[in-house]
Design an enzyme around this catalytic site. Structure first.
Site, PDB file in Angstrom:
ATOM      1  N   GLY A  35       0.815  -1.214   0.000  1.00 18.87           N
ATOM      2  CA  GLY A  35       0.000   0.000   0.000  1.00 18.87           C
ATOM      3  C   GLY A  35       0.845   1.258   0.000  1.00 18.87           C
ATOM      4  N   LYS A 101       6.580  21.891 -10.432  1.00 21.52           N
ATOM      5  CA  LYS A 101       8.010  21.689 -10.720  1.00 21.52           C
ATOM      6  C   LYS A 101       8.261  21.983 -12.203  1.00 21.52           C
ATOM      7  CE  LYS A 101      11.286  17.779 -10.925  1.00 21.52           C
ATOM      8  NZ  LYS A 101      11.459  16.340 -10.641  1.00 21.52           N
ATOM      9  N   VAL A 208       2.062 -10.623   5.044  1.00 22.44           N
ATOM     10  CA  VAL A 208       2.313 -11.881   4.326  1.00 22.44           C
ATOM     11  C   VAL A 208       3.526 -12.567   4.936  1.00 22.44           C
ATOM     12  CG1 VAL A 208       2.895 -12.894   2.081  1.00 22.44           C
ATOM     13  CG2 VAL A 208       1.387 -10.894   2.190  1.00 22.44           C
ATOM     14  N   LEU A 356       9.120  -0.117  -6.447  1.00 21.84           N
ATOM     15  CA  LEU A 356      10.489  -0.469  -6.052  1.00 21.84           C
ATOM     16  C   LEU A 356      10.735  -1.961  -6.199  1.00 21.84           C
ATOM     17  CD1 LEU A 356      10.780   1.838  -2.907  1.00 21.84           C
ATOM     18  CD2 LEU A 356      11.776   2.217  -5.167  1.00 21.84           C
TER      19      LEU A 356
HETATM   20  C1  FAD Z   1      15.998   8.133  -1.513  1.00 26.28           C
HETATM   21  C2  FAD Z   1      14.854   7.936  -2.465  1.00 26.28           C
HETATM   22  C3  FAD Z   1      14.348   9.027  -3.152  1.00 26.28           C
HETATM   23  C4  FAD Z   1      13.297   8.855  -4.042  1.00 26.28           C
HETATM   24  N1  FAD Z   1      12.861   9.929  -4.770  1.00 26.28           N
HETATM   25  C5  FAD Z   1      11.894   9.752  -5.700  1.00 26.28           C
HETATM   26  C6  FAD Z   1      11.408  10.841  -6.460  1.00 26.28           C
HETATM   27  O1  FAD Z   1      11.824  11.982  -6.313  1.00 26.28           O
HETATM   28  N2  FAD Z   1      10.452  10.588  -7.373  1.00 26.28           N
HETATM   29  C7  FAD Z   1       9.933   9.352  -7.581  1.00 26.28           C
HETATM   30  O2  FAD Z   1       9.074   9.168  -8.447  1.00 26.28           O
HETATM   31  N3  FAD Z   1      10.346   8.323  -6.820  1.00 26.28           N
HETATM   32  C8  FAD Z   1      11.303   8.484  -5.907  1.00 26.28           C
HETATM   33  N4  FAD Z   1      11.713   7.424  -5.167  1.00 26.28           N
HETATM   34  C9  FAD Z   1      11.031   6.154  -5.329  1.00 26.28           C
HETATM   35  C10 FAD Z   1       9.707   6.186  -4.596  1.00 26.28           C
HETATM   36  O3  FAD Z   1       9.937   6.393  -3.215  1.00 26.28           O
HETATM   37  C11 FAD Z   1       8.943   4.890  -4.792  1.00 26.28           C
HETATM   38  O4  FAD Z   1       8.961   4.537  -6.140  1.00 26.28           O
HETATM   39  C12 FAD Z   1       7.518   5.046  -4.368  1.00 26.28           C
HETATM   40  O5  FAD Z   1       7.430   5.552  -3.065  1.00 26.28           O
HETATM   41  C13 FAD Z   1       6.796   3.718  -4.434  1.00 26.28           C
HETATM   42  O6  FAD Z   1       7.262   2.843  -3.454  1.00 26.28           O
HETATM   43  P1  FAD Z   1       6.591   1.424  -3.383  1.00 26.28           P
HETATM   44  O7  FAD Z   1       5.121   1.615  -3.267  1.00 26.28           O
HETATM   45  O8  FAD Z   1       7.093   0.597  -4.491  1.00 26.28           O
HETATM   46  O9  FAD Z   1       7.169   0.775  -2.030  1.00 26.28           O
HETATM   47  P2  FAD Z   1       6.904   1.120  -0.481  1.00 26.28           P
HETATM   48  O10 FAD Z   1       6.512   2.530  -0.275  1.00 26.28           O
HETATM   49  O11 FAD Z   1       8.132   0.639   0.213  1.00 26.28           O
HETATM   50  O12 FAD Z   1       5.660   0.210  -0.080  1.00 26.28           O
HETATM   51  C14 FAD Z   1       5.808  -1.164   0.188  1.00 26.28           C
HETATM   52  C15 FAD Z   1       4.482  -1.715   0.674  1.00 26.28           C
HETATM   53  O13 FAD Z   1       4.604  -3.132   0.762  1.00 26.28           O
HETATM   54  C16 FAD Z   1       4.002  -3.566   1.948  1.00 26.28           C
HETATM   55  N5  FAD Z   1       4.631  -4.808   2.400  1.00 26.28           N
HETATM   56  C17 FAD Z   1       5.956  -5.060   2.537  1.00 26.28           C
HETATM   57  N6  FAD Z   1       6.125  -6.308   3.060  1.00 26.28           N
HETATM   58  C18 FAD Z   1       4.890  -6.841   3.229  1.00 26.28           C
HETATM   59  C19 FAD Z   1       4.406  -8.064   3.731  1.00 26.28           C
HETATM   60  N7  FAD Z   1       5.227  -9.018   4.191  1.00 26.28           N
HETATM   61  N8  FAD Z   1       3.074  -8.264   3.763  1.00 26.28           N
HETATM   62  C20 FAD Z   1       2.203  -7.322   3.316  1.00 26.28           C
HETATM   63  N9  FAD Z   1       2.615  -6.125   2.823  1.00 26.28           N
HETATM   64  C21 FAD Z   1       3.940  -5.894   2.788  1.00 26.28           C
HETATM   65  C22 FAD Z   1       4.230  -2.446   2.947  1.00 26.28           C
HETATM   66  O14 FAD Z   1       3.280  -2.492   3.998  1.00 26.28           O
HETATM   67  C23 FAD Z   1       4.045  -1.215   2.054  1.00 26.28           C
HETATM   68  O15 FAD Z   1       2.681  -0.876   2.033  1.00 26.28           O
HETATM   69  C24 FAD Z   1      12.735   7.574  -4.241  1.00 26.28           C
HETATM   70  C25 FAD Z   1      13.226   6.495  -3.527  1.00 26.28           C
HETATM   71  C26 FAD Z   1      14.290   6.652  -2.653  1.00 26.28           C
HETATM   72  C27 FAD Z   1      14.827   5.463  -1.917  1.00 26.28           C
END
Ligand code: FAD
Length: 536
Positions: A35, A101, A208, A356
């Site tokens: 999420g 931006k 999970v 990610l």
């Molecule tokens: C330093 C940094 C700077 C960034 N800057 C930018 C930017 O400027 N612009 C941009 O577009 N992107 C940027 N990003 C990337 C951006 O942060 C991510 O692409 C975006 O937030 C999406 O993250 P996500 O949803 O893939 O993962 P996350 O936000 O990590 O979400 C992971 C989800 O998985 C769930 N989960 C994990 N394990 C389990 C489990 N066992 N069971 C159930 N659920 C689980 C968690 O509860 C969470 O809801 C940056 C990243 C970093 C590290």
């Protein structure tokens, strides 16, 4: 005049909402695990597919694992995401403390006199009026003439950013500029979550502990820590760097980009917002990486992306604090590890990875959400076309491979062309020869003083970024003959008068409002036909 094509060579193509079909979806239930921003964006796009509520969408997130909570900048493509859903800027931006931006300033990446900083603009229709002067001057300078070839004076967006103007002009001004956004990552996730639930997405909390596979190897269901299981026909892995489904359960190999992108760690730290709000991200090169500064409406987001092979977390934090003038501050800093690279397959069996979990190119050009948006859009399209077989999967994976590699190349070019010599880190970046054939060709073409346009347009090299971006980067870093070797220009070489360019850019900028005023009163956009006319 060199053949530059038009600068405005991209368009925003939101997926129109409201298309519908009587057909049954090829899968009945899609479970999105995660999420974060990726999970909610994907769920929203699935929930607004042509199948409507006949496609059941569940988002499962762990109450124990938080979201990454960084990622505050976007590319202009995010406009298409909100437009496609019919969500106005005046609704989502205040809810996420968002700002506009116009582009990114790169500070201290180059040590060449006069090139210590440059602006990477998002293109504007107005730039068509000054782009050929810029490109002509670049080539005259590459040929040894001492003419002005720094990008900033040629682009309206650079002036908007510096003058703290917002990139949406008065309605009476018929030219649009491309722009992206800055936002609070946590608030954006919450906003998208609310919208997804309004569109019928089921939201579950659950951690999970195991991914249970069918005999053939597909994912069958998820084992949760409370003893329940959750079954679905298709799974989207949005579990962040953990890649719980596509990586840990389906054993898809990960391809690291460490050989040409050294940064693998980051520190994030807020600072108070002071003075006017510039409509730009500032990326300042420090000793072992670079620091971002992103203005929101209530604070600045800051951080340092660095290479842990070149400096310790403590050293990096001290350097960031010094850079921010916060050495004595008790504001705490968040330390993060980054896994940079991509999954070899982002669609494997009955699972697609988005966010990610699918891979990450470091955030220098804020491209991650663009990957989320494009990957989710491709998945929705495949579902709508009823194509989930091996041919579709291969096409999907190949498209993603190319997109990742193209974006990586553009990011690598920033490091390769740096002229800093203060640390091993910067010297190693400049000396790094692990460059793709495509990037080598871009650089060789530039160094041999030939125009990039033909190669970019024909797809021979440098795909994924427009001409304006490549020219802004290479000229902005000062990749030119040394100043001492330049000759006074002939009348022909000096044919473009900079005072005329300046006058055009400055007069154009006057049509754009103060950024703060624009944020206080954001006019409707989705129904604004006068702008769409030019955008599509
Ligand atoms: C330093 C940094 C700077 C960034 N800057 C930018 C930017 O400027 N612009 C941009 O577009 N992107 C940027 N990003 C990337 C951006 O942060 C991510 O692409 C975006 O937030 C999406 O993250 P996500 O949803 O893939 O993962 P996350 O936000 O990590 O979400 C992971 C989800 O998985 C769930 N989960 C994990 N394990 C389990 C489990 N066992 N069971 C159930 N659920 C689980 C968690 O509860 C969470 O809801 C940056 C990243 C970093 C590290």
């Amino acid at each position: 005049m060199h053949d530059t094509a038009t600068v405005f060579n991209q368009h925003i193509a939101p997926r129109p909402l409201g298309g519908s079909t009587e057909a049954q979806p090829p899968v009945r239930h899609v479970c999105v695990v995660g999420g974060g921003t990726a999970g909610w964006m994907t769920a929203l796009m699935l929930a607004t597919s042509a199948y409507g509520l006949r496609l059941k969408v569940t988002v499962l997130e762990s109450p124990q694992v938080g979201i990454i909570g960084v990622g505050e900048g976007s590319t202009p493509w995010l406009r298409g995401f909100f437009d496609g859903l019919g969500i106005e800027e005046s609704e989502w931006m205040p809810a996420c403390n968002a700002t506009f931006k116009s582009g990114i300033t790169f500070q201290d990446w180059s040590t060449k006199p006069g090139f210590e900083r440059y602006f990477h603009p998002f293109a504007s229709m107005l730039d068509n009026m000054t782009m050929h002067q810029f490109v002509d001057n670049v080539h005259e300078r590459l040929d040894g003439a001492d003419v002005h070839a720094h990008p900033d004076r040629f682009f309206v967006a650079a002036t908007l950013a510096r003058q703290a103007r917002g990139p949406r002009p008065a309605r009476t001004f018929p030219f649009d500029v491309w722009y992206g956004y800055h936002f609070d990552a946590t608030l954006l996730g919450q906003f998208l979550g609310r919208k997804a639930v309004e569109h019928g997405v089921r939201h579950l909390q659950g951690h999970v502990t195991q991914v249970l596979l069918k005999e053939g190897g597909d994912i069958d269901r998820l084992q949760l820590d409370d003893g329940d299981t959750l079954a679905a026909d298709f799974f989207v892995d949005c579990t962040g760097f953990a890649s719980l489904l596509i990586g840990k359960a389906l054993l898809t190999p990960f391809i690291p980009y460490a050989e040409n992108l050294f940064n693998d760690a980051a520190i994030a730290m807020p600072t108070p917002l002071e003075g006017p709000i510039e409509s730009q991200t500032v990326s300042t090169a420090l000793r072992f990486g670079w620091a971002w500064k992103i203005p929101l409406t209530n604070r600045c987001g800051n951080g340092y992306v660095y290479s842990s092979a070149h400096c310790s977390a403590d050293e990096a934090e001290t350097e960031l604090r010094r850079h921010l003038g916060m050495l004595d501050s008790d504001v705490s800093a968040r330390h993060l590890k980054m896994r940079v690279g991509r999954m070899a397959k982002q669609w494997h069996r009955n699972c697609v990875a988005v966010g990610l979990s699918q891979g990450f190119i470091e955030p220098l050009e804020a491209t991650a959400l663009l990957f989320v948006q494009r990957t989710a859009a491709m998945l929705v399209e495949a579902l709508e076309n009823g194509e989930l077989g091996p041919a579709m999967q291969d096409k999907f994976n190949e498209t993603m491979r190319i997109r990742f590699e193209n974006t990586r190349d553009y990011i690598v070019a920033h490091y390769k062309t740096n002229s800093r010599t203060d640390t091993d880190y910067w010297r190693a970046n400049a000396e790094n020869m692990n460059l793709s054939a495509s990037l080598q060709q871009v650089l060789t073409t530039w160094m041999s003083r030939k125009p990039l346009a033909a190669g970019l347009k024909s797809g021979r090299f440098g795909q994924g970024y427009p001409i304006v971006s490549w020219y802004a980067l290479l000229a902005g870093m000062g990749v030119f003959p040394d100043a001492a070797d330049l000759q006074p220009p002939t009348a022909h070489q000096a044919r473009h008068r900079m005072d005329t360019v300046d006058d055009f850019v400055q007069r154009s900028a006057l049509n754009f409002p103060d950024h703060r005023e624009l944020l206080a009163n954001i006019p409707p956009r989705v129904g604004d036909k006068s702008l769409q006319l030019y955008l599509w």
